[in-house]
Design a protein around this motif. Structure first.
Motif, mmCIF file in Angstrom:
data_model
loop_
_atom_site.group_PDB
_atom_site.id
_atom_site.type_symbol
_atom_site.label_atom_id
_atom_site.label_comp_id
_atom_site.label_asym_id
_atom_site.label_seq_id
_atom_site.Cartn_x
_atom_site.Cartn_y
_atom_site.Cartn_z
ATOM 1 N N ALA A 1 -20.685 -5.882 -37.112
ATOM 2 C CA ALA A 1 -21.696 -6.555 -37.273
ATOM 3 C C ALA A 1 -21.701 -7.758 -38.457
ATOM 4 O O ALA A 1 -21.306 -7.479 -39.604
ATOM 5 N N ARG A 2 -22.064 -9.045 -37.998
ATOM 6 C CA ARG A 2 -22.104 -9.892 -39.071
ATOM 7 C C ARG A 2 -23.691 -10.581 -38.903
ATOM 8 O O ARG A 2 -23.735 -11.706 -39.069
ATOM 9 N N ALA A 3 -24.592 -9.615 -38.633
ATOM 10 C CA ALA A 3 -25.684 -10.241 -38.087
ATOM 11 C C ALA A 3 -26.589 -10.041 -39.614
ATOM 12 O O ALA A 3 -27.620 -9.151 -39.301
ATOM 13 N N TRP A 4 -26.464 -10.585 -40.538
ATOM 14 C CA TRP A 4 -26.781 -10.215 -41.774
ATOM 15 C C TRP A 4 -28.399 -10.519 -41.542
ATOM 16 O O TRP A 4 -28.838 -11.716 -41.399
ATOM 17 N N GLY A 5 -28.968 -9.559 -42.556
ATOM 18 C CA GLY A 5 -30.588 -9.670 -42.431
ATOM 19 C C GLY A 5 -31.091 -9.305 -41.199
ATOM 20 O O GLY A 5 -32.467 -8.924 -41.164
ATOM 21 N N VAL A 6 -30.758 -9.116 -40.181
ATOM 22 C CA VAL A 6 -31.194 -8.599 -38.798
ATOM 23 C C VAL A 6 -30.468 -7.597 -38.133
ATOM 24 O O VAL A 6 -30.570 -7.272 -36.993
ATOM 25 N N GLU A 7 -29.699 -6.712 -38.936
ATOM 26 C CA GLU A 7 -28.919 -5.682 -38.516
ATOM 27 C C GLU A 7 -29.652 -4.751 -37.583
ATOM 28 O O GLU A 7 -29.163 -4.245 -36.766
ATOM 29 N N HIS A 8 -30.927 -4.735 -37.990
ATOM 30 C CA HIS A 8 -31.696 -3.593 -37.390
ATOM 31 C C HIS A 8 -32.402 -4.248 -35.895
ATOM 32 O O HIS A 8 -32.855 -3.135 -35.327
ATOM 33 N N LEU A 9 -32.138 -5.393 -35.431
ATOM 34 C CA LEU A 9 -32.385 -5.788 -34.229
ATOM 35 C C LEU A 9 -31.550 -5.585 -32.904
ATOM 36 O O LEU A 9 -30.553 -5.493 -33.434
ATOM 37 N N THR A 10 -32.054 -5.332 -32.088
ATOM 38 C CA THR A 10 -31.249 -4.982 -30.808
ATOM 39 C C THR A 10 -30.335 -6.242 -30.394
ATOM 40 O O THR A 10 -31.067 -7.439 -30.798
ATOM 41 N N PRO A 11 -29.510 -6.055 -29.630
ATOM 42 C CA PRO A 11 -28.795 -6.965 -29.130
ATOM 43 C C PRO A 11 -29.632 -8.385 -28.454
ATOM 44 O O PRO A 11 -29.589 -9.361 -28.609
ATOM 45 N N ALA A 12 -30.777 -7.784 -27.626
ATOM 46 C CA ALA A 12 -31.525 -8.607 -26.935
ATOM 47 C C ALA A 12 -32.531 -9.411 -28.004
ATOM 48 O O ALA A 12 -32.631 -10.568 -27.827
ATOM 49 N N GLU A 13 -33.053 -8.764 -29.052
ATOM 50 C CA GLU A 13 -33.821 -9.292 -29.993
ATOM 51 C C GLU A 13 -32.905 -10.405 -30.807
ATOM 52 O O GLU A 13 -33.434 -11.241 -31.192
ATOM 53 N N ARG A 14 -31.736 -10.013 -31.117
ATOM 54 C CA ARG A 14 -30.932 -10.921 -31.786
ATOM 55 C C ARG A 14 -30.709 -12.396 -31.005
ATOM 56 O O ARG A 14 -30.955 -13.248 -31.594
ATOM 57 N N MET A 15 -30.585 -12.025 -29.756
ATOM 58 C CA MET A 15 -30.154 -13.300 -28.989
ATOM 59 C C MET A 15 -31.412 -14.117 -28.942
ATOM 60 O O MET A 15 -31.411 -15.403 -28.935
ATOM 61 N N GLN A 16 -32.749 -13.592 -28.709
ATOM 62 C CA GLN A 16 -33.733 -14.127 -28.798
ATOM 63 C C GLN A 16 -34.098 -14.848 -29.993
ATOM 64 O O GLN A 16 -34.557 -16.063 -30.060
ATOM 65 N N LYS A 17 -33.807 -14.450 -31.142
ATOM 66 C CA LYS A 17 -33.898 -14.801 -32.451
ATOM 67 C C LYS A 17 -33.157 -16.181 -32.662
ATOM 68 O O LYS A 17 -33.503 -17.090 -33.051
#
Length: 591
Positions: free
Chosen positions: A327-343
């Motif tokens: 993971a390099r989704a810093w600050g949004v590690e808790h989001l699902t893949p779909a939620e990350r993509m949407q963001k």
């Protein structure tokens, strides 16, 4: 939710080069299924087969077959992994991949990108090995020439080599400011000065893209917006301990200056950084998720309407090329893949770097969380670039000519001359230039190369001069992948300093240091007769300068701190902030 496009005859007017690009984009876009649109949004690593054949994939790196990507997932953007023995192999593979793409329903050509391939250094954490391409100093070495014309010439040659094999997107330049001396990613930057970084970044873009962007161009993806240098403690945000970018000096906007120069030069694409800003007006999430930065700053303030591609692996936590790091989704590690993509889409990005699962985006659209109109905004940008590059008219290259163009004698000579121009002489007690034919003791230089400049001897005691090549120090970390990113203390180990001092006590000694970071050189300057800095120079290029066969022209692209205490006390967002540096930016002696 597929539309009815597959049930009707294809309107091929988008292939008519006499029509305006915007009209061609709309004709093609109106016929694309959701699956075909979704495939545009993904850019991932792709493998070549041996001898220029299509690849069945690489399970170790998690890479699918060429056919799977193009036919099943409708993907058309790829970053070429690895090094081929010959340029002809790359060109033949590229043509086979384009033939595969041409056989699909709409025949959308692929766009091949690459990380830097021309540096003499071969640290895979910083650049890809040059292979058949001409070899040049790393960008920090180009910066050490302080010569925009040389940088533009490099980029022109690199463009000719890239286009010869079918590479049409450069995942560079990197115009981040090297304002944190410990930062692990400095080697690919143009150094610490915002004005020089902008001037050289603009020259780089002009060289790669040409006088007018079109069929002969390579599109540049400048990174890492809005500037990746101010890393807390200089750590790299591939790792959780390096995720924070901090601005104690209040210099967030200063890091934008090089990007402004790139925009003025016509830079086409942008990659935001992994890092997350801390203590600023912006949301504390990685820049690829950051709407205030990508839409508010990049799109609205700067009016940038080019392609924005995220850095690799923000969505699905895929391990990094065979490692345990994800993971390099810093600050949004808790989001699902779909939620990350949407963001990411909401933030204003167009492509998911290092991701290869269009089904996830399709599900978002079918569930109503992302609408087709939002897809079309980015799809237009992505298609426009393919049309502008002339890929629909002629996606193929002359494989027979590739070997004659790539790494030609002319291009290699130009690269070697640039290596000489980048060598920076920092101190000289009188041993330089050295006379031809003297007795030389060398470390880090092959004896057969040194033998062209003098008589090579076995011990310092036998020598008239010693020449020792060193790598700037870095801390050993727990894994091989972490050690690709040279980080931590800039102090040389005590045993290295003692070794240099022992040689210097026996014979006048020249120490060359590969300065991928600004090492603490004070102890070495105190013991060695001369100290030199390089950023990717063949031993012959170095020896040409040390012997006086070529002029000493290089000048520092950053300050060299006097001590680690000064580094630790400096503010990571403020260039030239270490107290009483040993050598200043621009320092370099002539011989």
């Amino acid at each position: 939710m597929s539309n009815d496009a597959t049930d009707t005859a294809v309107d091929t007017r988008y292939r008519d080069a006499s029509l305006p690009i915007e009209e061609r984009v709309e004709i093609l876009l109106s016929q694309m299924t959701l699956e075909e649109k979704a495939g545009l949004f993904f850019q991932t690593m792709i493998a070549m087969g041996e001898g220029g054949e299509l690849s069945d994939g690489d399970p170790f790196f998690g890479i699918a077959s060429n056919r799977e990507y193009v036919e099943a997932r409708h993907m058309t953007h790829f970053n070429l992994l690895g090094v081929a023995p010959t340029a002809g192999d790359i060109a033949r593979w590229h043509n086979k991949l384009q033939e595969l793409a041409a056989s699909t329903r709409l025949g959308i050509p692929v766009s091949i990108s690459t990380d830097p391939r021309h540096g003499f250094n071969e640290n895979p954490g910083a650049s890809i090995m040059a292979g058949p391409f001409s070899q040049w100093p790393e960008p920090l070495g180009l910066a050490a020439t302080h010569d925009p014309a040389l940088v533009e010439r490099f980029a022109e040659i690199a463009r000719r080599e890239y286009t010869a094999v079918g590479i049409r997107v450069a995942l560079h330049p990197q115009v981040d400011l090297a304002s944190e001396p410990r930062w692990a990613r400095q080697l690919q930057t143009f150094g610490e000065d915002p004005d020089l970084s902008g001037e050289l970044g603009a020259a780089y873009v002009r060289g790669f893209q040409g006088e007018a962007f079109g069929p002969g161009s390579v599109s540049t993806m400048t990174k890492h917006f809005p500037g990746g240098g101010p890393q807390k403690d200089g750590e790299d945000p591939h790792f959780d301990y390096g995720r924070e970018q901090v601005y104690p000096g209040g210099q967030f906007d200063l890091h934008l200056k090089p990007f402004e120069a790139v925009f003025a030069a016509g830079g086409r694409q942008i990659m935001p950084y992994y890092g997350m800003p801390v203590g600023t007006e912006y949301e504390e999430v990685g820049f690829g998720f950051n709407k205030g930065v990508l839409t508010g700053l990049l799109r609205e303030r700067y009016g940038f309407d080019g392609i924005v591609c995220t850095d690799w692996g923000l969505v699905t936590d895929q391990p990094i090329l065979g490692t345990d790091f994800a993971a390099r989704a810093w600050g949004v590690e808790h989001l699902t893949p779909a939620e990350r993509m949407q963001k990411i889409l909401d933030a204003g990005a167009d492509q998911f770097g290092g991701e290869d699962d269009p089904a996830l985006l399709i599900e978002l659209v079918e569930s109503g969380l992302v609408d087709q109109e939002r897809l079309d905004v980015s799809a237009r940008r992505l298609l426009r670039e393919k049309f502008a590059l002339g890929l629909f008219e002629n996606p193929f290259v002359d494989a027979e000519a590739a070997d004659a163009i790539v790494g030609s004698a002319e291009f290699r000579a130009a690269g070697l001359e640039a290596q000489r121009a980048s060598v920076a002489v920092l101190s000289n007690g009188g041993s330089l230039p050295f006379a031809a034919g003297i007795k030389l003791y060398v470390e880090g230089i092959a004896p057969e190369i040194a033998a062209a400049y003098g008589e090579v001897v076995e011990t310092p005691a036998e020598a008239d001069l010693a020449i020792v090549r060193l790598q700037a120090p870095y801390e050993q970390r727990a894994s091989m992948f972490e050690n690709f990113f040279h980080a931590g203390s800039l102090d040389f180990p005590a045993e290295t300093l003692a070794h240099v001092a022992e040689i210097a006590a026996a014979v006048p000694t020249v120490v060359d240091v590969f300065l991928d970071r600004p090492a603490i050189l004070a102890p070495i300057v105190a013991s060695a007769d001369a100290v030199v800095g390089t950023w990717g120079a063949h031993p012959a290029a170095l020896l040409d300068v040390l012997s006086g066969a070529a002029p000493a022209r290089g000048r520092l692209p950053f300050d060299l701190p006097r001590s680690m205490a000064a580094v630790e006390a400096s503010r990571p967002d403020v260039p030239f902030d270490t107290t009483d540096p040993l050598f200043r930016f621009g320092h370099g002696l002539t011989l």
